[in-house]
Design a protein around this motif. Structure first.
Motif, PDB file in Angstrom:
ATOM      1  N   GLN A  68      30.249  -0.159  -4.402  1.00 41.41           N
ATOM      2  CA  GLN A  68      29.212   0.212  -5.377  1.00 41.41           C
ATOM      3  C   GLN A  68      28.717   1.607  -5.032  1.00 41.41           C
ATOM      4  O   GLN A  68      28.415   1.891  -3.869  1.00 41.41           O
TER       5      GLN A  68
ATOM      6  N   HIS B 273      16.478  -3.911  -3.621  1.00 42.44           N
ATOM      7  CA  HIS B 273      17.010  -2.602  -3.248  1.00 42.44           C
ATOM      8  C   HIS B 273      16.649  -2.293  -1.807  1.00 42.44           C
ATOM      9  O   HIS B 273      15.536  -2.571  -1.358  1.00 42.44           O
TER      10      HIS B 273
ATOM     11  N   TYR C  31      30.278  -4.804  -0.494  1.00 41.81           N
ATOM     12  CA  TYR C  31      29.763  -6.170  -0.536  1.00 41.81           C
ATOM     13  C   TYR C  31      30.915  -7.151  -0.371  1.00 41.81           C
ATOM     14  O   TYR C  31      32.033  -6.889  -0.826  1.00 41.81           O
TER      15      TYR C  31
ATOM     16  N   TYR D 155      25.702   4.370  -5.454  1.00 42.61           N
ATOM     17  CA  TYR D 155      24.292   4.458  -5.820  1.00 42.61           C
ATOM     18  C   TYR D 155      23.805   5.904  -5.735  1.00 42.61           C
ATOM     19  O   TYR D 155      22.598   6.154  -5.587  1.00 42.61           O
TER      20      TYR D 155
ATOM     21  N   PHE E  10      29.974  -0.473 -10.000  1.00 39.18           N
ATOM     22  CA  PHE E  10      30.756  -1.200  -9.008  1.00 39.18           C
ATOM     23  C   PHE E  10      32.252  -0.973  -9.231  1.00 39.18           C
ATOM     24  O   PHE E  10      32.694  -0.735 -10.367  1.00 39.18           O
TER      25      PHE E  10
ATOM     26  N   ASN F  44      17.765   3.107   0.134  1.00 42.58           N
ATOM     27  CA  ASN F  44      18.374   3.804  -0.997  1.00 42.58           C
ATOM     28  C   ASN F  44      18.706   2.749  -2.062  1.00 42.58           C
ATOM     29  O   ASN F  44      18.194   1.649  -2.012  1.00 42.58           O
ATOM     30  N   ASP F  45      19.568   3.058  -2.994  1.00 44.49           N
ATOM     31  CA  ASP F  45      19.769   2.123  -4.107  1.00 44.49           C
ATOM     32  C   ASP F  45      20.896   1.126  -3.898  1.00 44.49           C
ATOM     33  O   ASP F  45      21.435   0.596  -4.865  1.00 44.49           O
ATOM     34  N   TYR F  46      21.256   0.875  -2.615  1.00 49.30           N
ATOM     35  CA  TYR F  46      22.149  -0.268  -2.414  1.00 49.30           C
ATOM     36  C   TYR F  46      21.303  -1.533  -2.523  1.00 49.30           C
ATOM     37  O   TYR F  46      20.071  -1.471  -2.614  1.00 49.30           O
ATOM     38  N   LEU F  47      21.959  -2.701  -2.535  1.00 47.37           N
ATOM     39  CA  LEU F  47      21.276  -3.975  -2.748  1.00 47.37           C
ATOM     40  C   LEU F  47      21.437  -4.821  -1.496  1.00 47.37           C
ATOM     41  O   LEU F  47      22.524  -5.334  -1.223  1.00 47.37           O
ATOM     42  N   ASP F  48      20.363  -4.953  -0.722  1.00 46.79           N
ATOM     43  CA  ASP F  48      20.525  -5.535   0.611  1.00 46.79           C
ATOM     44  C   ASP F  48      20.356  -7.043   0.669  1.00 46.79           C
ATOM     45  O   ASP F  48      20.806  -7.665   1.646  1.00 46.79           O
ATOM     46  N   TYR F  49      19.723  -7.660  -0.303  1.00 44.99           N
ATOM     47  CA  TYR F  49      19.623  -9.119  -0.350  1.00 44.99           C
ATOM     48  C   TYR F  49      19.742  -9.588  -1.791  1.00 44.99           C
ATOM     49  O   TYR F  49      19.200  -8.947  -2.693  1.00 44.99           O
ATOM     50  N   TRP F  50      20.449 -10.718  -1.953  1.00 45.63           N
ATOM     51  CA  TRP F  50      20.737 -11.253  -3.272  1.00 45.63           C
ATOM     52  C   TRP F  50      20.306 -12.720  -3.342  1.00 45.63           C
ATOM     53  O   TRP F  50      20.368 -13.446  -2.353  1.00 45.63           O
ATOM     54  N   GLY F  51      19.909 -13.136  -4.547  1.00 47.24           N
ATOM     55  CA  GLY F  51      19.642 -14.551  -4.763  1.00 47.24           C
ATOM     56  C   GLY F  51      20.940 -15.314  -4.970  1.00 47.24           C
ATOM     57  O   GLY F  51      22.030 -14.737  -4.930  1.00 47.24           O
TER      58      GLY F  51
ATOM     59  N   TYR G  58      11.820  -1.698  -4.566  1.00 47.05           N
ATOM     60  CA  TYR G  58      12.450  -1.738  -5.873  1.00 47.05           C
ATOM     61  C   TYR G  58      13.259  -3.036  -5.948  1.00 47.05           C
ATOM     62  O   TYR G  58      13.784  -3.521  -4.939  1.00 47.05           O
TER      63      TYR G  58
ATOM     64  N   LEU H   8      25.640  -7.848   1.325  1.00 43.79           N
ATOM     65  CA  LEU H   8      25.849  -6.461   1.750  1.00 43.79           C
ATOM     66  C   LEU H   8      26.540  -6.409   3.105  1.00 43.79           C
ATOM     67  O   LEU H   8      26.132  -7.100   4.046  1.00 43.79           O
TER      68      LEU H   8
ATOM     69  N   TYR I 169      22.086 -12.345 -11.042  1.00 43.25           N
ATOM     70  CA  TYR I 169      21.556 -12.309  -9.689  1.00 43.25           C
ATOM     71  C   TYR I 169      20.335 -11.398  -9.617  1.00 43.25           C
ATOM     72  O   TYR I 169      20.354 -10.282 -10.160  1.00 43.25           O
TER      73      TYR I 169
ATOM     74  N   THR J 117      16.836  -2.150 -13.032  1.00 42.28           N
ATOM     75  CA  THR J 117      16.090  -1.874 -11.799  1.00 42.28           C
ATOM     76  C   THR J 117      14.659  -1.539 -12.153  1.00 42.28           C
ATOM     77  O   THR J 117      14.410  -0.915 -13.202  1.00 42.28           O
TER      78      THR J 117
ATOM     79  N   TRP K 143      25.639  -3.976 -12.876  1.00 44.01           N
ATOM     80  CA  TRP K 143      24.203  -3.753 -12.727  1.00 44.01           C
ATOM     81  C   TRP K 143      23.548  -3.822 -14.100  1.00 44.01           C
ATOM     82  O   TRP K 143      24.054  -3.256 -15.078  1.00 44.01           O
TER      83      TRP K 143
ATOM     84  N   VAL L 228      21.557  -8.015 -11.411  1.00 42.31           N
ATOM     85  CA  VAL L 228      22.990  -7.739 -11.504  1.00 42.31           C
ATOM     86  C   VAL L 228      23.647  -8.984 -12.078  1.00 42.31           C
ATOM     87  O   VAL L 228      23.250 -10.099 -11.738  1.00 42.31           O
TER      88      VAL L 228
END
Lengths: 107, 118
Positions: free
Chosen positions: A89, B99, A36, A91, A98, B102-109, B33, A46, B95, B50, B47, B37
């Motif tokens: 990170q 998800h 990230y 997963y 992280f 997989n369990d990465y985080l592709d968009y965040w507030g 999901y 990401l 934040y 979830t 984290w 964070v």
């Protein structure tokens, strides 16, 4: 819990240079690794998932590699907009963990 | 365009409770999901929780287990974090994140600040 050790903590490089950030997991995470970018005052974004897959819209000068416990993020042709903190990170397993981050500055 | 907008942060005394909300738009919320964070001032990312698509499965680190509860309302495309028995070490920007496959985080507030102090 899987520990993520990230290095270096800070990095200073010139425009146009290539930089590499490393992340080491305390056990095999089978490519379950993301990178990230967090610009100052902003939320994380990401860059890379599955160790080497580029997220939508991310410039191709960013790349990820590695396997097992050792992973790296490479930034080619450093640009001024790349000034940010970078986090890895894992997963592969819960709890999600992280790295401590790398602060990248322009020399 | 995926959008995640957090709200509900603020100053709260130790031992009290606070509930964060996250309004999602631009994607089919019920298919993903979701996670929370946090980031303490000048620190790294941690984290916090979830939740599965239906809400039937939740996951927490030991640092918040038993004090924080993640939930969702798929009809409202909203995610929540109920935080009880707050401690000073819970002070952070929180934040909301989506998800990926997989369990990465592709968009965040954009994040919401929570300060726990007397």
């Amino acid at each position: 819990d899987i520990q993520m050790t990230q290095s270096p903590a800070s990095l200073s490089a010139s425009l146009g240079e290539t930089v590499t950030i490393e992340c080491r997991a305390s056990e095999d995470i089978y490519n379950g690794l993301a990178w990230y970018q967090q610009k100052p005052g902003k939320s994380p974004q990401l860059l890379i998932y599955n160790a080497n897959s580029l997220h939508t819209g991310v410039p191709s000068r960013f790349s990820g590699s590695g396997s097992g416990t050792q992973y790296s993020l490479k930034i080619n042709s450093l640009q001024s907009e790349d000034v940010a903190s970078y986090f890895c990170q894992q997963y592969y397993n819960y709890p999600l963990t992280f790295g401590s981050g790398t602060k990248l500055e322009i020399k | 365009e995926v959008q995640l907008v957090e709200s509900g942060g603020g100053l709260v005394q130790p031992g009290r409770s606070l509930k964060l909300s996250c309004a999602a738009s631009g994607f089919t919320f019920s298919n993903y999901y979701m996670a929370w964070v946090r980031q303490a001032p000048k620190k790294g990312l941690e984290w916090v929780a979830t939740i599965s698509t239906s809400g039937s499965r939740t996951y927490y680190p030991d640092s918040v287990k038993g004090r924080f509860t993640i939930s969702r309302d798929n009809a409202k495309s909203s995610l929540y974090l109920q935080m009880n028995s707050l401690k000073s070490e819970d002070t952070a920007t929180y934040y909301c994140a989506r998800h990926g496959v997989n369990d990465y985080l592709d968009y965040w507030g954009q994040g919401v600040m929570v300060t726990v102090s007397s």
